[in-house]
Write an enzyme that holds these catalytic residues in place. Sequence first.
Site, PDB file in Angstrom:
ATOM      1  N   GLY A  53     -25.934  39.082 117.006  1.00  0.00           N
ATOM      2  CA  GLY A  53     -26.851  37.952 117.071  1.00  0.00           C
ATOM      3  C   GLY A  53     -28.289  38.414 117.111  1.00  0.00           C
ATOM      4  N   HIS A  54     -28.611  39.393 116.262  1.00  0.00           N
ATOM      5  CA  HIS A  54     -29.980  39.900 116.190  1.00  0.00           C
ATOM      6  C   HIS A  54     -30.180  40.665 114.881  1.00  0.00           C
ATOM      7  CE1 HIS A  54     -27.781  43.327 117.998  1.00  0.00           C
ATOM      8  NE2 HIS A  54     -28.583  44.044 117.222  1.00  0.00           N
ATOM      9  N   ALA A  55     -31.419  41.043 114.627  1.00  0.00           N
ATOM     10  CA  ALA A  55     -31.793  41.909 113.508  1.00  0.00           C
ATOM     11  C   ALA A  55     -32.714  42.992 114.054  1.00  0.00           C
ATOM     12  CB  ALA A  55     -32.507  41.114 112.418  1.00  0.00           C
TER      13      ALA A  55
END
Length: 140
Positions: A53-55
């Site tokens: 749930g991130h980059a």
Amino acid sequence: MQQSPTIGRIIDLPKMLDRRGNLTVAEQLKDIPFNVSRVYWVYDVPGGESRGGHAHRHCREFIVAVSGSFTVTLTDGKQRHTYLLNHPYQGLLVDTDIWRTLEDFSSGAVCLVLAEDPFLEEDYIRDYSDYLHYMETKGK
């Protein structure tokens, strides 16, 4: 599963077959196209939970299901690809600026991540709407 070099790429690692048990090796700058600065693993993920749930703005990662299975969904804000990781001799190369979500962990699954950079909170984009805005402004 679809693959795109801009969204993610499955890399087969060397697999040495042996009746006593198989062996797989991953070497930086040979099998993995970057220097490995950090290694971590995720395990005991409760049913129905997701990770990621991130980059990352700079850090590339190589994700391996060393035990069990899970899915990894990658998006660049336009294209979306889902990969099933379930072989310890394969890994998913995730480039910079790609949003990732890991889901559907089987019982006993272990997710190993080889990361290009040490942990740096400023490298993370943790909100999807912020990520989309970042990608819009980066493209201009």
